[in-house]
Design a protein around this motif. Structure first.
Motif, PDB file in Angstrom:
ATOM      1  N   ALA A  68       0.943  -1.482   0.310  1.00 28.21           N
ATOM      2  CA  ALA A  68       0.108  -0.237   0.349  1.00 28.21           C
ATOM      3  C   ALA A  68       0.747   1.053  -0.169  1.00 28.21           C
ATOM      4  N   ALA A  69       1.957   1.386   1.005  1.00 23.63           N
ATOM      5  CA  ALA A  69       2.800   2.350   0.969  1.00 23.63           C
ATOM      6  C   ALA A  69       3.311   2.604  -0.225  1.00 23.63           C
ATOM      7  N   CYS A  70       3.560   1.576  -1.512  1.00 22.20           N
ATOM      8  CA  CYS A  70       4.889   1.945  -3.121  1.00 22.20           C
ATOM      9  C   CYS A  70       2.928   2.719  -3.590  1.00 22.20           C
ATOM     10  N   GLU A  71       2.684   1.835  -3.354  1.00 23.78           N
ATOM     11  CA  GLU A  71       0.814   2.558  -4.429  1.00 23.78           C
ATOM     12  C   GLU A  71       0.432   4.441  -3.678  1.00 23.78           C
ATOM     13  N   ILE A  72       0.858   4.000  -2.333  1.00 22.43           N
ATOM     14  CA  ILE A  72       0.471   5.513  -2.758  1.00 22.43           C
ATOM     15  C   ILE A  72       1.498   6.473  -3.172  1.00 22.43           C
ATOM     16  N   THR A  73       2.403   6.297  -2.643  1.00 24.87           N
ATOM     17  CA  THR A  73       4.252   7.746  -2.880  1.00 24.87           C
ATOM     18  C   THR A  73       3.983   6.843  -4.969  1.00 24.87           C
ATOM     19  N   GLY A  74       3.829   6.042  -4.873  1.00 28.82           N
ATOM     20  CA  GLY A  74       4.166   5.684  -6.559  1.00 28.82           C
ATOM     21  C   GLY A  74       5.489   5.177  -6.627  1.00 28.82           C
ATOM     22  N   ALA A  75       6.544   4.199  -5.885  1.00 26.38           N
ATOM     23  CA  ALA A  75       7.536   3.602  -5.895  1.00 26.38           C
ATOM     24  C   ALA A  75       6.982   2.462  -6.675  1.00 26.38           C
ATOM     25  N   ASP A  76       8.038   2.504  -7.723  1.00 22.51           N
ATOM     26  CA  ASP A  76       8.954   1.739  -8.168  1.00 22.51           C
ATOM     27  C   ASP A  76       9.235   0.552  -8.119  1.00 22.51           C
ATOM     28  N   ALA A  77      10.223   0.399  -7.540  1.00 22.59           N
ATOM     29  CA  ALA A  77      10.919  -0.450  -6.453  1.00 22.59           C
ATOM     30  C   ALA A  77      11.248  -0.507  -4.926  1.00 22.59           C
ATOM     31  N   VAL A  78      11.607  -1.932  -4.472  1.00 26.24           N
ATOM     32  CA  VAL A  78      11.434  -1.929  -3.108  1.00 26.24           C
ATOM     33  C   VAL A  78      12.749  -2.957  -2.785  1.00 26.24           C
ATOM     34  N   HIS A  79      13.509  -2.190  -1.559  1.00 24.52           N
ATOM     35  CA  HIS A  79      14.614  -2.919  -1.519  1.00 24.52           C
ATOM     36  C   HIS A  79      14.509  -2.557   0.253  1.00 24.52           C
ATOM     37  N   PRO A  80      14.498  -4.662   0.428  1.00 23.30           N
ATOM     38  CA  PRO A  80      14.246  -5.211   1.366  1.00 23.30           C
ATOM     39  C   PRO A  80      15.447  -4.931   2.747  1.00 23.30           C
ATOM     40  N   GLY A  81      16.369  -4.746   2.347  1.00 23.63           N
ATOM     41  CA  GLY A  81      17.944  -4.894   2.778  1.00 23.63           C
ATOM     42  C   GLY A  81      17.812  -6.593   3.145  1.00 23.63           C
ATOM     43  N   TYR A  82      18.227  -6.447   4.711  1.00 27.44           N
ATOM     44  CA  TYR A  82      18.667  -7.535   5.219  1.00 27.44           C
ATOM     45  C   TYR A  82      17.536  -7.687   6.343  1.00 27.44           C
ATOM     46  N   GLY A  83      17.826  -8.844   6.167  1.00 30.39           N
ATOM     47  CA  GLY A  83      16.289  -9.885   7.817  1.00 30.39           C
ATOM     48  C   GLY A  83      15.350  -9.071   7.576  1.00 30.39           C
ATOM     49  N   PHE A  84      13.667  -9.154   8.027  1.00 26.80           N
ATOM     50  CA  PHE A  84      12.664  -8.857   7.387  1.00 26.80           C
ATOM     51  C   PHE A  84      12.121  -9.823   6.215  1.00 26.80           C
ATOM     52  N   LEU A  85      11.642  -8.987   5.846  1.00 26.54           N
ATOM     53  CA  LEU A  85      11.079  -9.551   3.817  1.00 26.54           C
ATOM     54  C   LEU A  85      12.215  -9.868   3.476  1.00 26.54           C
ATOM     55  N   SER A  86      13.380  -9.589   3.391  1.00 29.54           N
ATOM     56  CA  SER A  86      14.362  -9.931   2.457  1.00 29.54           C
ATOM     57  C   SER A  86      14.264 -11.372   1.448  1.00 29.54           C
ATOM     58  N   HIS A  98       1.647  -6.927  -8.879  1.00 31.25           N
ATOM     59  CA  HIS A  98       1.807  -5.463  -9.277  1.00 31.25           C
ATOM     60  C   HIS A  98       2.748  -4.573  -8.934  1.00 31.25           C
ATOM     61  N   ASN A  99       3.249  -5.158 -10.177  1.00 32.02           N
ATOM     62  CA  ASN A  99       4.618  -4.438 -11.124  1.00 32.02           C
ATOM     63  C   ASN A  99       5.636  -3.245 -10.337  1.00 32.02           C
ATOM     64  N   ILE A 100       5.690  -4.397  -9.288  1.00 32.61           N
ATOM     65  CA  ILE A 100       6.672  -3.579  -8.534  1.00 32.61           C
ATOM     66  C   ILE A 100       8.024  -4.443  -8.890  1.00 32.61           C
ATOM     67  N   THR A 101       9.522  -3.895  -9.409  1.00 36.78           N
ATOM     68  CA  THR A 101      10.062  -4.476  -8.767  1.00 36.78           C
ATOM     69  C   THR A 101      11.287  -4.547  -7.564  1.00 36.78           C
ATOM     70  N   PHE A 102      10.941  -6.217  -7.421  1.00 32.08           N
ATOM     71  CA  PHE A 102      12.203  -6.512  -6.019  1.00 32.08           C
ATOM     72  C   PHE A 102      13.679  -6.256  -5.911  1.00 32.08           C
ATOM     73  N   ILE A 103      14.138  -5.556  -5.815  1.00 35.29           N
ATOM     74  CA  ILE A 103      15.836  -5.696  -5.606  1.00 35.29           C
ATOM     75  C   ILE A 103      16.140  -6.063  -5.067  1.00 35.29           C
ATOM     76  N   GLY A 104      16.560  -7.936  -5.689  1.00 32.72           N
ATOM     77  CA  GLY A 104      17.215  -8.974  -5.608  1.00 32.72           C
ATOM     78  C   GLY A 104      16.692  -9.310  -6.261  1.00 32.72           C
ATOM     79  N   PRO A 105      16.965 -11.399  -5.853  1.00 38.08           N
ATOM     80  CA  PRO A 105      16.569 -12.172  -6.610  1.00 38.08           C
ATOM     81  C   PRO A 105      15.026 -13.218  -6.985  1.00 38.08           C
ATOM     82  N   SER A 106      14.327 -13.838  -8.023  1.00 38.33           N
ATOM     83  CA  SER A 106      13.166 -13.567  -7.559  1.00 38.33           C
ATOM     84  C   SER A 106      12.707 -14.535  -7.236  1.00 38.33           C
ATOM     85  N   GLY A 107      11.289 -14.855  -7.041  1.00 39.73           N
ATOM     86  CA  GLY A 107      11.046 -15.687  -5.847  1.00 39.73           C
ATOM     87  C   GLY A 107      11.394 -17.218  -6.030  1.00 39.73           C
TER      88      GLY A 107
END
Ligand code: ADP
Length: 446
Positions: A68-86, A98-107
């Motif tokens: 939702a935060a990506c959609e509200i702000t119009g972010a086109d990519a997400v960097h997950p860092g380490y831990g959490f959802l990385s 959602h057509n947002i790029t995950f900065i990391g490998p494929s699922g």
């Protein structure tokens, strides 16, 4: 290239990613919990979105809120860092949907490597040497006893879904095995919701050596040498260095080439770390991390490459900025993890930092999101900063590290700094003569 990157993390790594994005002229959005409203990454980002209350599951692990935060702000990519959802394959898949790029490998690559049994099978198939052990999960005690007798005691029972050193138990002989199985199984079930366990030969005095790899997702890959992370307490790293005092150039080139080839064959995209135990000249694969590591700055120091820039480039489809032939290793680097913890018992020590002063000078880097007056919330990991020191060789690096540790001031809470001050003065450490059990023996006064 991306217009706007959302950083789905906190602390020093959120700041690290934010800096890289800024350098590349990319807008930044950070998400944060109510406990982190005053955090440095929130202050420095172009935009911030509060995504929930302090507990991680309600904020930093809340996929719905982050999308939702990506959609509200119009972010086109997400960097997950380490831990959490990385290393959460579902998160990568949902972003892709959602057509947002995950900065990391494929699922799919995250999924394969996230299951340690599947990861080991894949590694073996790709020609990476693995630790002898069960070929898959062990179903009952009889099977476990048979396999343990085959590979020989001691053995280690490990959780297939493992991480962070949890769900691991050593059995010295057959009489230990039943207990080790039961404990590892129940720990794994409680921590990961999956009680599958497997058995490996327990190596007696290995070093932990990991190879940094990078794939462009199009069949090209490079390795960036190794990091020696043998200094650990409770299976968690505390001091990391590159190059490893134990490897020679030939060994480095050989294992690096095996890893790079495997990553290329896999069609892997982005940064990854292939972790090995190393004993008597042999490497044994234990797992692969499909993300940026806490200790990535030591590799940056010796290669002069910005790993987050590379991650962003690769995710945007621009490929790697270097080929294997461009990569040169210079000097020696050591990282010390500054945790808000008691330096002997390692119990967390949250609270207010009354005074924070970082060292400086040639070859010194401090990655941290804290400052004087910062209140460390009790909800998250205790890492508050990393000191990374580079020198032309290991001796110079250690001299500089000793000086930098003397300058470092963190008042108001307990930290691991006194432990590092002790370690730089230790003869074994000075000689690079330690294995993964060294620190625990040292702390026990042996
Ligand atoms: P995690 O994902 O929980 O960190 P790893 O498989 O990476 O688990 O192992 C973490 C640490 O546990 C290693 O760095 C090493 O210290 C120890 N370890 C794991 N497997 C073995 C083994 N077969 N023999 C000896 N030590 C091991």
């Amino acid at each position: 290239m991306f217009q706007k990157i959302l950083i789905a993390n906190r602390g020093e790594i959120a700041l690290r990613v934010l800096r890289a994005a800024k350098e590349l002229g990319i807008q930044t959005v950070v998400v944060h919990s109510t406990a982190d409203a005053d955090a440095m990454h929130v202050r420095l980002a172009d935009e911030s979105v509060c995504i929930g209350p302090p507990p991680s599951r309600d904020s930093y692990l809340n996929i719905h809120q982050i999308v939702a935060a990506c959609e509200i702000t119009g972010a086109d990519a997400v960097h997950p860092g380490y831990g959490f959802l990385s290393e959460n394959a579902r998160f990568a898949d949902i972003l892709a949907a959602h057509n947002i790029t995950f900065i990391g490998p494929s699922g799919d690559h995250i999924r394969v490597m996230g299951d340690k049994i599947e990861a080991k099978r894949t590694a073996r198939r790709l020609g990476i040497p693995v630790v002898p052990g069960s070929d898959g999960a062990v179903s009952d005690e009889r099977e476990a006893t048979r396999i343990a007798a085959e590979i020989g005691y001691p053995v280690i029972v490990k959780a297939s879904a493992g991480g962070g050193g949890r769900g691991m138990k050593v059995a010295r002989d057959e009489s230990d095995l039943e207990m080790a199985l039961a404990t590892a199984r129940s720990e794994a079930g409680a921590a990961f919701g999956d009680d599958a366990v497997y058995i490996e030969k327990f190596l007696q005095r290995p070093r932990h050596i990991e190879i940094q790899v990078f794939g462009d997702g199009m069949g090209k890959a490079v390795h960036l040498g190794e990091r020696d992370c043998s200094l650990q307490r409770r299976h968690q790293k505390i001091w990391e260095e590159a190059p490893s005092p134990a490897l020679n150039d030939g060994e480095r080139a050989r294992i690096g080439a095996v890893c790079a080839r495997a990553i290329a064959d896999l069609g892997y995209s982005g940064a990854g770390t292939i972790e090995f135990l190393y004993e008597d000249g042999e490497f044994y694969f234990i797992e692969m991390n499909t993300r940026l590591q806490v200790e990535h700055p030591v590799t940056e120091a010796v290669t002069d490459l910005d790993l987050v820039h590379e991650q962003i480039r690769v995710a945007s489809g621009a490929g790697l900025s270097v080929t294997q032939d461009d990569i040169r290793f210079t000097g020696h680097a050591i990282e010390c993890r500054i945790n808000a913890e008691d330096p002997r018992s390692f119990t967390p020590s949250p609270g207010t930092i009354t005074h924070f002063h970082t060292p400086g000078g040639l070859g010194i880097r401090v990655d941290s999101g804290v400052y004087s007056g910062y209140r460390i919330p009790p909800y998250y990991d205790s890492l508050i900063g990393k000191l990374i020191v580079h020198g032309r060789n290991r001796v110079e690096c250690m001299m500089r590290l000793r000086r930098a540790l003397d300058e470092f001031v963190v008042d108001g809470i307990k930290t691991t700094l006194p432990l590092f001050r002790e370690l730089v003065g230790n003869a074994d450490i000075a000689n690079g003569d330690y294995d993964i059990h060294w620190l625990e023996k040292h702390l026990a006064g042996e």
